[in-house]
Design an enzyme around this catalytic site. Structure first.
Site, PDB file in Angstrom:
ATOM      1  N   CYS A 475      35.978 -30.732  43.377  1.00  0.00           N
ATOM      2  CA  CYS A 475      35.620 -29.343  43.416  1.00  0.00           C
ATOM      3  C   CYS A 475      36.118 -28.670  44.897  1.00  0.00           C
ATOM      4  O   CYS A 475      37.381 -28.852  45.125  1.00  0.00           O
ATOM      5  CB  CYS A 475      34.119 -29.121  43.293  1.00  0.00           C
ATOM      6  SG  CYS A 475      33.947 -27.399  42.556  1.00  0.00           S
ATOM      7  N   HIS A 577      32.472 -32.455  38.490  1.00  0.00           N
ATOM      8  CA  HIS A 577      31.263 -32.700  39.183  1.00  0.00           C
ATOM      9  C   HIS A 577      30.661 -33.834  38.258  1.00  0.00           C
ATOM     10  O   HIS A 577      30.826 -33.975  37.010  1.00  0.00           O
ATOM     11  CB  HIS A 577      30.184 -31.718  39.281  1.00  0.00           C
ATOM     12  CG  HIS A 577      30.585 -30.418  40.233  1.00  0.00           C
ATOM     13  ND1 HIS A 577      30.699 -30.861  41.578  1.00  0.00           N
ATOM     14  CD2 HIS A 577      30.939 -29.486  40.022  1.00  0.00           C
ATOM     15  CE1 HIS A 577      30.855 -29.703  42.324  1.00  0.00           C
ATOM     16  NE2 HIS A 577      31.392 -28.878  41.258  1.00  0.00           N
TER      17      HIS A 577
END
Length: 640
Positions: A475, A577
């Site tokens: 991310c 994630h």
């Protein structure tokens, strides 16, 4: 009113489950060809009879463990009962009734009753007696408003989250439908629901403990994500609501949309579950904000919840914490506390019992549990998890995780703890240079944290490790690995402009509007084919100019690729994630690591979901052994 993507045949996709509208009014509305399709499907399903829990289905359980899968559509639909469903907007822009969140028809007793009525009355698809006779009688017999039980903490990190998870698993094993609830959570560890909503990670874990396939935004209706300088992004029912500083949050949000959000979502859950296991926040006796606190006693009042106070004995001073908390509360709220749990007790449990008896005498509240310390492999809720320690594990491979000031979703790292690793959260260049592998995790503020790296020497230290050790960016960490980050409006950083990235990839990231992407991902590794499941939560978008790492597998996304990889330099980047949860990519990453210049044998990794489920059972077993279960049932109203 909510919006769903609808299937051309008239069904509403909720996982594998397709809910069909079978009443004459709806059939008239959608036309003859679709009518025939629906009638045929419904008749086929009714003809199969009670199939019970269809564990052979790839999507089982669609809703909760132990559900009856006979009605993978709803014979009562649309019932128009607000306790069961609500209107959604069809692809034609018209309101259509949805029971996607209704669990009623998957209760085994309801299925058995309905099939008995189908045989008794000779019902066929579209028969109005489903609504006029069967549904009303089924609801009278089997539907009831759920009850709420709240877990409060004498301090932060008292064990509230873990206690709620244990109670969810215990009550689920008793045969009840259970949902977790935390009215207001402050956390940078969040996850994405099946509907693209963002909620705190711990409520997802608690829902899983309760046997639920999917958590939803009703379980954490208010999520605060700190941005720094006393400002937090406020997420309401899974979507960004606005940025608030402390005075505006308590002065404007709480008395306005805040308390109404708590009430609305609590009612939603109580209409659908037998029990709502509530979690408080911090201490319920913060007298400086007591009247403005919607995370503790005001939430308990809205839910009419009995409360249990949890105290972390390991911290020391636990009896004083318990007495002080109760004594600082107004009498009307103090009366809601029906039991105390002494949590996280090291050593001989019997040595604390005399103190527990004295506590009962002083407060007039029974101690209903003395819970031993348990070492568990479960995700941690927030950065308090490494407040007193910066490393975990004693394995061979030394993995450095960059401890960013605004680190987010650091539970992405948890699956690495199950391997032959020592995982260290580092905030200095020395910690980077001694590592066998590096992970740059997510962050709430990519650009400011990137500038922090440059200021303390870690930026150049990470650059120096390029090609020497495997480096994974997730991310915000993935965005940092690019060539340049563009923030022309100052959305992400303190000042507008361009910021130089690590330059590991030729990618460019952009923040051009205040917009967040929240989506679940299912994909495979392009080189190797192993499955990966996870979710994206990020501001900004990336123009990818590298070889992709993953290919999406969902039917409507099979032309999409994700991530970046440079195999020869051991560089990996992804927005996903949870990328390490499944065995395939975790094994690939670990297999690239060398210790003292030598490859280390890699065992076959375990799916982290299985690790979590096993530990939730261990947790529940430990609580059951330490609790007075009869007292707990009385407090929860089980005997009623």
């Amino acid at each position: 009113m909510k919006t769903l993507l609808r299937h051309a045949g008239g069904g509403i996709y909720t996982g594998q489950c397709i809910q069909f509208n079978i009443t004459d009014a709806f059939i008239h509305q959608i036309g003859g060809e679709t009518t025939d399709c629906i009638r045929k499907k419904v008749e086929e399903e009714i003809g199969k009879g009670d199939i019970g829990c269809n564990r052979g289905c790839d999507y089982n359980p669609c809703h909760f463990d132990g559900q009856d899968c006979s009605f993978c559509y709803c014979p009562f639909y649309p019932c128009r009962d607000p306790a069961m469903g609500y209107d959604v907007v069809s692809r034609h822009g018209k309101p259509v009734w949805s029971c996607e969140d209704c669990l009623f028809c998957h209760r085994p007793e309801v299925v058995e009753f309905t099939f008995d009525k189908i045989k008794e009355l000779g019902l066929k698809a579209g028969d109005p007696r489903f609504l006029s006779e069967v549904f009303p009688e089924a609801k009278r017999r089997f539907w009831h408003k759920g009850k709420a039980l709240m877990v409060l903490g004498a301090t932060s990190d008292a064990g509230k989250s873990i206690t709620v998870a244990a109670l969810c698993r215990i009550f689920h094993r008793m045969g009840y439908l259970v949902a977790p609830f935390k009215s207001q959570n402050m956390s940078l560890n969040s996850r994405v629901t099946s509907k693209g909503c963002e909620i705190a990670m711990v409520q997802v874990l608690q829902a899983r403990a309760g046997g639920l396939r999917n958590a939803d935004a009703h379980m954490n209706p208010i999520l605060l994500k700190p941005k720094g300088n006393t400002v937090s992004q406020v997420i309401v029912e899974g979507k960004p609501f606005g940025d608030y500083d402390v005075p505006d949050y308590y002065g404007k949000f709480v008395p306005g949309p805040g308390i109404e959000t708590v009430r609305r979502n609590m009612e939603f859950l109580k209409d659908r579950y037998d029990y709502v296991m509530m979690e408080g926040a911090g201490s319920p006796a913060e007298i400086n904000i007591y009247d403005m606190d919607i995370a503790n006693m005001r939430a308990a009042e809205v839910a009419d919840a009995a409360c249990i106070l949890v105290v972390n004995v390991e911290w020391g001073g636990s009896f004083a914490y318990a007495v002080g908390t109760v004594e600082l509360m107004p009498e009307k709220d103090r009366g809601r506390i029906k039991g105390i749990i002494l949590n996280n007790v090291l050593g001989d449990l019997d040595k604390i019992r005399p103190g527990a008896e004295k506590l009962e005498e002083m407060l007039g509240i029974p101690v209903i549990g003395i819970i031993p310390h348990m070492s568990l492999d479960l995700p941690s809720e927030d950065s308090e998890a490494f407040r007193d320690r910066t490393s975990r594990g004693t394995g061979t491979l030394h993995i450095a995780v960059v401890k960013l000031p605004r680190i987010a979703n650091f539970t992405d790292i948890d699956p690495l703890y199950t391997e032959d690793t020592t995982v260290e959260f580092v905030d200095s260049a020395d910690g980077i240079r001694s590592a066998d592998a590096i992970v740059i995790p997510g962050t709430k503020n990519t650009i400011d944290d990137l500038e922090w790296l440059k200021g303390n020497g870690m930026f150049e230290a990470i650059r120096d490790m390029r090609g020497k050790v495997p480096i994974l960016g997730i991310c915000g960490g993935y965005q940092m690995m690019g060539r340049v980050l563009h923030d022309p409006k100052g959305i992400e950083g303190k000042t507008a402009g361009d910021t130089e990235g690590l330059g590991f990839f030729d990618n460019e990231s952009y923040w051009e509007e205040y917009k967040k992407r929240t989506v679940r991902d299912r994909c495979v590794m392009i080189d190797g084919g192993g499955e990966v499941e996870g979710y994206e939560i990020h501001m900004g978008m990336t123009d990818v100019k590298e070889k992709p790492l993953f290919r999406m597998t969902a039917v409507d996304r099979r032309d999409e690729v994700e991530g970046s990889v440079r195999e020869d330099e051991m560089l990996y980047g992804t927005y996903i994630h949870g990328v390490l949860d499944k065995p395939a990519f975790r094994k690939k990453f670990i297999s690239m690591i060398k210790h003292d210049g030598k490859a280390v044998p890699v065992s076959e990794p375990e799916d982290y979901d299985e690790v979590v489920d096993r530990n939730l059972d261990i947790l529940a077993d430990g609580f059951e052994e330490g609790l007075d279960m009869d007292a707990l049932k009385r407090i929860a109203g089980v005997e009623e």
